[in-house]
Design a protein around this motif. Structure first.
Motif, PDB file in Angstrom:
ATOM      1  N   TYR A  89      33.690  77.990-117.800  1.00  0.00           N
ATOM      2  CA  TYR A  89      33.435  79.331-118.346  1.00  0.00           C
ATOM      3  C   TYR A  89      31.944  79.565-118.639  1.00  0.00           C
ATOM      4  N   ASP A  90      31.345  78.683-119.444  1.00  0.00           N
ATOM      5  CA  ASP A  90      29.972  78.916-119.907  1.00  0.00           C
ATOM      6  C   ASP A  90      28.986  78.997-118.754  1.00  0.00           C
ATOM      7  N   ILE A  91      29.090  78.054-117.816  1.00  0.00           N
ATOM      8  CA  ILE A  91      28.144  78.020-116.702  1.00  0.00           C
ATOM      9  C   ILE A  91      28.324  79.236-115.788  1.00  0.00           C
ATOM     10  N   THR A  92      29.559  79.604-115.527  1.00  0.00           N
ATOM     11  CA  THR A  92      29.810  80.753-114.657  1.00  0.00           C
ATOM     12  C   THR A  92      29.313  82.045-115.284  1.00  0.00           C
ATOM     13  N   VAL A 107      27.722  92.523-105.392  1.00  0.00           N
ATOM     14  CA  VAL A 107      29.139  92.153-105.377  1.00  0.00           C
ATOM     15  C   VAL A 107      29.224  90.668-105.719  1.00  0.00           C
ATOM     16  N   PHE A 108      30.000  90.352-106.748  1.00  0.00           N
ATOM     17  CA  PHE A 108      30.119  88.973-107.220  1.00  0.00           C
ATOM     18  C   PHE A 108      31.501  88.441-106.860  1.00  0.00           C
ATOM     19  N   THR A 109      31.537  87.290-106.194  1.00  0.00           N
ATOM     20  CA  THR A 109      32.796  86.677-105.778  1.00  0.00           C
ATOM     21  C   THR A 109      32.906  85.287-106.396  1.00  0.00           C
ATOM     22  N   ASP A 136      36.547  87.915-117.960  1.00  0.00           N
ATOM     23  CA  ASP A 136      35.225  88.306-118.454  1.00  0.00           C
ATOM     24  C   ASP A 136      34.256  88.626-117.320  1.00  0.00           C
ATOM     25  N   LEU A 137      34.428  88.001-116.182  1.00  0.00           N
ATOM     26  CA  LEU A 137      33.620  88.380-115.017  1.00  0.00           C
ATOM     27  C   LEU A 137      33.907  89.820-114.605  1.00  0.00           C
TER      28      LEU A 137
END
Length: 219
Positions: A89-92, A107-109, A136-137
Motif C-alpha cells: 500500500y505505502d509504496i504504491t 492513465v495509471f494501471t 485509494d488509487l
C-alpha cells in the motif's frame, strides 16, 4: 505515448517492458527501479532510485508521461500485515500520489491479483491490503486508473521469475499452462497478453476500472 514502468525486473514487469519496446506507438519507456533491467533499447531510459516512498529528488524526470504501469509486488507468504501493507500500500500510493500531481492527464494501471477484496473486510490479509490499495488509487485525480487482476500468468519470450523454485515450476508446467491459457481464460493469461492489454487500456480506456483475467484475455 510516453510511459513510466515500475517493477521492470520482476516477472510481470519484464513482460510489460517487452511489449512496450515492441509497440510502435510507444515513444519512450522510463523504467524506475532499484536495479538495472539489463536491457538495451533506444526507447528505454532507466532511472535507478532507492527510496520508494519519496520521489522529490527525481520529480523532474517523472513529468510529461502519458501512462504508468505499476508492476511492483511482493508475496505475503511469511510476512506480517504491517510489513506487507508498507510494501504494497505505502509504496504504491507514494508513487501514484506523486505521479497524479505531476501528470494529471496520466492513465495509471496497477497489477493486483485475482480475489482482491474491494470491501477491505474479508479474512485474507493480502486481499484486504490489495483492496484498500485499489480503492485509494481510484480516488486519485488521474485521467483514469485501472486495476488489473490476473490469476495465473504464463511467462513467455524469455520472461523469468526471479525466484528460482518458482521459475522451476513454470518450466516444468509449461505445457499445462499453455493448455490452460486456451481452455480456462478466467484463470490463466500470459505475460504477452497482459502487457498488450495494459497498453490497449492506456490508449483506449475500458468500460470498468477493474479487469479480471477474462477481461485481460479479451483485449
Amino acid at each position: 505515448m510516453k510511459v513510466i514502468l515500475f517493477g521492470a525486473t520482476g516477472m510481470v514487469g519484464q513482460g510489460v517492458l517487452r511489449e512496450c519496446l515492441l509497440d510502435p506507438g510507444v515513444e519512450r519507456v522510463l523504467a524506475v527501479g532499484r536495479s538495472p533491467t539489463g536491457q538495451r533499447d533506444p526507447k528505454l531510459v532507466e532511472l535507478i532510485h532507492d527510496d520508494f516512498v519519496d520521489y522529490s529528488a527525481i520529480e523532474p524526470q517523472l513529468t510529461g508521461h502519458d501512462a504508468c504501469f505499476f508492476c511492483l509486488g511482493v508475496s505475503s507468504i511469511g510476512m506480517d500485515e504491517t510489513r506487507y501493507r508498507h510494501l504494497t500500500y505505502d509504496i504504491t500510493l507514494a508513487a501514484a500520489t506523486t505521479l497524479a500531481r505531476l501528470n494529471p492527464g496520466m492513465v495509471f494501471t496497477y497489477v493486483t491479483g485475482r480475489s482482491t477484496d474491494s470491501t477491505e473486510q474479508g479474512p485474507l490479509m493480502w486481499a484486504r491490503v490489495k483492496g484498500k490499495t485499489e480503492n485509494d488509487l481510484l480516488k486519485l485525480p488521474f485521467k483514469a486508473a485501472y486495476m488489473f487482476r490476473p490469476a495465473g500468468i504464463q511467462p513467455l519470450h524469455g520472461v523469468r521469475s526471479k525466484t528460482g523454485w518458482v521459475q522451476a515450476i513454470y518450466v516444468a508446467t509449461s505445457p499445462l499452462l499453455s493448455f490452460l491459457v486456451h481452455v480456462a481464460p478466467s484463470y490463466m493469461t500470459t505475460s504477452e497478453q497482459l502487457g498488450r492489454a495494459m497498453l490497449k487500456v492506456a490508449r483506449d480506456g475500458y468500460p470498468r476500472p477493474v479487469l479480471e483475467s477474462e477481461d485481460i484475455n479479451s483485449l
